[in-house]
Design a protein around this motif. Structure first.
Motif, PDB file in Angstrom:
ATOM      1  N   HIS A  86       0.853  -1.183   0.000  1.00  0.00           N
ATOM      2  CA  HIS A  86       0.000   0.000   0.000  1.00  0.00           C
ATOM      3  C   HIS A  86       0.895   1.241   0.000  1.00  0.00           C
ATOM      4  CE1 HIS A  86      -3.565   2.230   2.170  1.00  0.00           C
ATOM      5  NE2 HIS A  86      -3.090   2.913   1.151  1.00  0.00           N
ATOM      6  N   ALA A 135       0.921   5.376  -0.667  1.00  0.00           N
ATOM      7  CA  ALA A 135      -0.020   6.490  -0.793  1.00  0.00           C
ATOM      8  C   ALA A 135       0.516   7.779  -0.181  1.00  0.00           C
ATOM      9  CB  ALA A 135      -1.337   6.114  -0.105  1.00  0.00           C
ATOM     10  N   ALA A 150      -1.619   7.370 -10.860  1.00  0.00           N
ATOM     11  CA  ALA A 150      -1.186   6.673  -9.646  1.00  0.00           C
ATOM     12  C   ALA A 150      -0.924   5.192  -9.897  1.00  0.00           C
ATOM     13  CB  ALA A 150      -2.247   6.835  -8.551  1.00  0.00           C
ATOM     14  N   ASP A 178      -6.195   9.083  -9.830  1.00  0.00           N
ATOM     15  CA  ASP A 178      -5.559   9.470  -8.568  1.00  0.00           C
ATOM     16  C   ASP A 178      -5.567   8.333  -7.546  1.00  0.00           C
ATOM     17  OD1 ASP A 178      -8.205   9.455  -7.611  1.00  0.00           O
ATOM     18  OD2 ASP A 178      -8.350  11.638  -7.469  1.00  0.00           O
ATOM     19  N   ASN A 179      -6.264   7.248  -7.854  1.00  0.00           N
ATOM     20  CA  ASN A 179      -6.275   6.057  -7.016  1.00  0.00           C
ATOM     21  C   ASN A 179      -6.333   4.829  -7.910  1.00  0.00           C
ATOM     22  OD1 ASN A 179      -6.799   6.524  -3.822  1.00  0.00           O
ATOM     23  ND2 ASN A 179      -7.640   8.235  -5.013  1.00  0.00           N
ATOM     24  N   GLN A 214      -1.854  -1.405  -3.906  1.00  0.00           N
ATOM     25  CA  GLN A 214      -2.811  -0.317  -3.724  1.00  0.00           C
ATOM     26  C   GLN A 214      -2.087   1.018  -3.783  1.00  0.00           C
ATOM     27  OE1 GLN A 214      -5.106  -0.841  -0.179  1.00  0.00           O
ATOM     28  NE2 GLN A 214      -6.216   1.090  -0.369  1.00  0.00           N
ATOM     29  N   SER A 264      -2.483   5.457  -3.968  1.00  0.00           N
ATOM     30  CA  SER A 264      -3.322   6.637  -3.817  1.00  0.00           C
ATOM     31  C   SER A 264      -2.487   7.910  -3.889  1.00  0.00           C
ATOM     32  CB  SER A 264      -4.072   6.593  -2.476  1.00  0.00           C
ATOM     33  OG  SER A 264      -4.854   7.775  -2.314  1.00  0.00           O
ATOM     34  N   TRP A 265      -3.033   8.889  -4.610  1.00  0.00           N
ATOM     35  CA  TRP A 265      -2.482  10.237  -4.620  1.00  0.00           C
ATOM     36  C   TRP A 265      -3.391  11.202  -3.852  1.00  0.00           C
ATOM     37  CZ3 TRP A 265      -0.892  11.087 -10.476  1.00  0.00           C
ATOM     38  CH2 TRP A 265       0.352  10.500 -10.695  1.00  0.00           C
ATOM     39  N   THR A 266      -4.264  10.643  -2.996  1.00  0.00           N
ATOM     40  CA  THR A 266      -5.191  11.503  -2.263  1.00  0.00           C
ATOM     41  C   THR A 266      -5.265  11.158  -0.780  1.00  0.00           C
ATOM     42  OG1 THR A 266      -7.112  10.048  -2.672  1.00  0.00           O
ATOM     43  CG2 THR A 266      -6.642  11.751  -4.324  1.00  0.00           C
ATOM     44  N   GLN A 267      -4.446  10.245  -0.320  1.00  0.00           N
ATOM     45  CA  GLN A 267      -4.560   9.769   1.059  1.00  0.00           C
ATOM     46  C   GLN A 267      -3.889  10.704   2.053  1.00  0.00           C
ATOM     47  OE1 GLN A 267      -4.159   5.560   1.708  1.00  0.00           O
ATOM     48  NE2 GLN A 267      -3.170   5.859   3.673  1.00  0.00           N
TER      49      GLN A 267
END
Length: 344
Positions: free
Chosen positions: A153, A155, A182, A220-221, A236, A238-241
């Motif tokens: 994960h 992010a 992402a 973005d995810n 997994q 993410s560019w928003t976490q």
């Protein structure tokens, strides 16, 4: 110590400014030339690292300056032709992760290195994280039994939010140059881990979406899932976490391994015990992490060390793993578009 002459081709991947000081710390290494179409970046290389042989085009750099190896920190699409040109001139190359923008591009790079008998290393920052290194070793050694599931994960809140320069996020946000958003930039870590430990999965499922950023040009995810007959692996991204998350979980039949912000935790039940909401039976233990050996403490050191000693690059950083990872990512994108499982 035998001198090692290094070139830098591409300066638009911001990681370059963290790696060049590591190269300078290696005895005998000298940065002898650089190339990038952006004049301000060439000037930065001159001012901060004393490099005077500067060019707009990598091909001109390779023709004019003799060297032993090249660090490639271009956009992912441009890196393909750069590695091809370097290999044709007998230059070994270290490419900042991931290998390319597409599986086809990665295959061209691998083919060029093989054809010209040059060496190609893909640098993954997590390869020098002691908690990750030890977790991979323990998982592969069977310390938690058969690993039936893993989750990698990766992010943060996004490249621009993280302080990346426009030179960097400009191409990260361009699917033609980066391959996606992402999914390619951050699912690549999980793809590399699964490829290094278990080879390519039988099938891949993927999903890439713009879930949080408004009017954003790329995903973005993203999720990429590798499927084996006896194992699943989830990558997994993410560019928003908020906050960031950069950790790995291995689930084995005899226990669990989890990296937690630089630490490695092992949990398991004792023989003949059953854990069901039983915090008292977790047997939670933080694993002591040994110092990484010389030659494996960072990417630049590993690249030069392996070339000087003629040792193989570690599995995670090999071109074979890099190519397999890119094939997994491309399969994930195809799965997202088709809604079906895809063979990498």
């Amino acid at each position: 110590m035998k001198p090692f002459r290094l070139l830098v081709a591409g300066l638009v991947h911001d990681h370059v400014w963290h790696m060049l000081p590591d190269f300078q710390k290696i005895p005998g290494v000298k940065i002898v030339g650089g190339a990038d179409p952006n004049k301000p970046l060439r000037e930065k290389l001159r001012k901060e690292f004393g490099v005077t042989a500067l060019f707009e085009k990598p091909a001109d750099l390779f023709d004019e300056v003799e060297a032993d190896g090249v660090l490639v920190c271009s956009s992912k699409s441009d890196g393909v032709s750069i590695v091809q040109a370097a290999a044709a001139r007998g230059l070994h190359a270290m490419v900042e992760k991931p290998m390319a923008h597409t599986a086809e591009g990665a295959k061209k790079m691998d083919d060029a290195a093989r054809r010209h008998k040059t060496r190609l290393m893909i640098n993954w920052p997590l390869a020098w994280n002691p908690s990750v290194v030890r977790a991979l070793e323990m998982a592969q050694a069977g310390d938690i039994g058969h690993v039936f599931h893993a989750r990698i994960h990766m992010a943060h809140q996004g490249p621009k939010e993280a302080g990346c320069t426009p030179y960097f996020w400009g191409w990260l946000y361009d699917a033609k140059q980066n391959g996606a958003g992402a999914l390619v930039d951050y699912c690549c870590y999980g793809a590399a881990v699964m490829a290094s430990l278990w080879g390519k999965p039988r099938q891949v499922m993927g999903h890439a979406g713009t879930l949080a950023k408004k009017n954003f040009p790329v995903d973005d995810n993203a999720l990429v899932i590798g499927l084996w007959p006896n194992r699943t692996v989830l990558s997994q991204a993410s560019w928003t976490q908020n906050p960031d998350f950069h950790d790995i979980l291995f689930l084995g039949v005899d226990g669990t391994l989890e990296t937690v912000r630089g630490k490695l935790v092992h949990t398991h039940t004792k023989a003949n015990e059953f854990s069901h909401w039983g915090a008292d039976r977790l047997n939670r233990k933080e694993i002591k992490l040994p110092k990484l050996p010389v030659g494996e403490r960072n990417g630049p050191e590993h690249f030069v060390h392996c070339l000087r000693t003629r040792k193989a690059f570690k599995s995670l950083c090999s071109a074979e793993t890099g190519l397999a990872a890119q094939q997994i990512l491309t399969a994930g994108l195809k799965s997202d578009r088709s809604g079906r499982r895809v063979s990498p």
